[in-house]
Design a protein around this motif. Structure first.
Motif, PDB file in Angstrom:
ATOM      1  N   SER A 166      39.048  45.822  47.960  1.00 27.56           N
ATOM      2  CA  SER A 166      37.892  45.935  48.444  1.00 27.56           C
ATOM      3  C   SER A 166      37.044  45.180  47.437  1.00 27.56           C
ATOM      4  CB  SER A 166      37.087  47.033  49.039  1.00 27.56           C
ATOM      5  OG  SER A 166      35.860  46.948  49.310  1.00 27.56           O
TER       6      SER A 166
ATOM      7  N   ASN B 209      31.335  42.195  49.332  1.00 26.87           N
ATOM      8  CA  ASN B 209      32.296  41.876  50.406  1.00 26.87           C
ATOM      9  C   ASN B 209      31.186  40.950  51.410  1.00 26.87           C
ATOM     10  OD1 ASN B 209      34.583  43.206  50.066  1.00 26.87           O
ATOM     11  ND2 ASN B 209      33.933  45.181  51.025  1.00 26.87           N
TER      12      ASN B 209
ATOM     13  N   LYS C 204      39.433  44.044  54.334  1.00 25.18           N
ATOM     14  CA  LYS C 204      39.931  44.878  53.079  1.00 25.18           C
ATOM     15  C   LYS C 204      41.183  45.445  53.230  1.00 25.18           C
ATOM     16  CE  LYS C 204      35.356  47.405  53.264  1.00 25.18           C
ATOM     17  NZ  LYS C 204      34.447  48.634  53.508  1.00 25.18           N
TER      18      LYS C 204
ATOM     19  N   GLU D 298      36.966  39.897  51.783  1.00 26.81           N
ATOM     20  CA  GLU D 298      36.645  41.444  51.679  1.00 26.81           C
ATOM     21  C   GLU D 298      37.867  41.752  50.397  1.00 26.81           C
ATOM     22  OE1 GLU D 298      36.032  43.931  54.675  1.00 26.81           O
ATOM     23  OE2 GLU D 298      34.555  42.467  55.564  1.00 26.81           O
ATOM     24  N   SER D 299      38.908  41.112  50.268  1.00 28.24           N
ATOM     25  CA  SER D 299      39.935  41.600  49.504  1.00 28.24           C
ATOM     26  C   SER D 299      40.505  40.466  48.764  1.00 28.24           C
ATOM     27  CB  SER D 299      40.841  42.524  50.122  1.00 28.24           C
ATOM     28  OG  SER D 299      41.538  42.093  51.357  1.00 28.24           O
TER      29      SER D 299
END
Length: 109
Positions: A53, A58, A78, A104-105
């Motif tokens: 994350s 994000n 994530k 997000e990741s």
């Protein structure tokens, strides 16, 4: 029987004094992100390793720069889920389409 010894990089004289670009090449790369196009705005710099994350970052990344010699994957979800995009080593640019403001990741390939 061979006598192979390994040594930590930072135990070798002079290695701890290398610049950021050289360190990125040794480690595989550092990822920089920005919440505005062309690298302006708030930044999240020198990411190394795996990030399941990006926390408060994000869905904010509009720009990237990848220093070093290793590609990275960035994901829209994530925990390395959702759509996956590959960032090529040594590049920078603006995210477009479904990647823009939707990451997000991230992790090295």
């Amino acid at each position: 029987m061979s006598n192979i010894q390994s040594q930590d990089l930072f135990a070798i004289a002079g290695v701890s004094n290398i610049d950021e670009e050289s360190a990125a090449a040794v480690s595989g790369g550092n990822l920089d992100l920005s919440d505005l196009r062309n690298g302006g705005g708030r930044r999240l710099n020198n990411l190394k390793g795996r990030f399941s994350s990006l926390g408060g970052f994000n869905n904010k990344a509009s720009w990237y720069q990848l220093k070093g010699n290793r590609d990275w994957f960035v994901y829209t979800g994530k925990n390395f889920t959702g759509l996956r995009f590959r960032i090529k080593a040594g590049t920078k640019g603006n995210f477009a389409g479904l990647a823009n403001n939707n990451i997000e990741s991230a992790r090295p390939v």
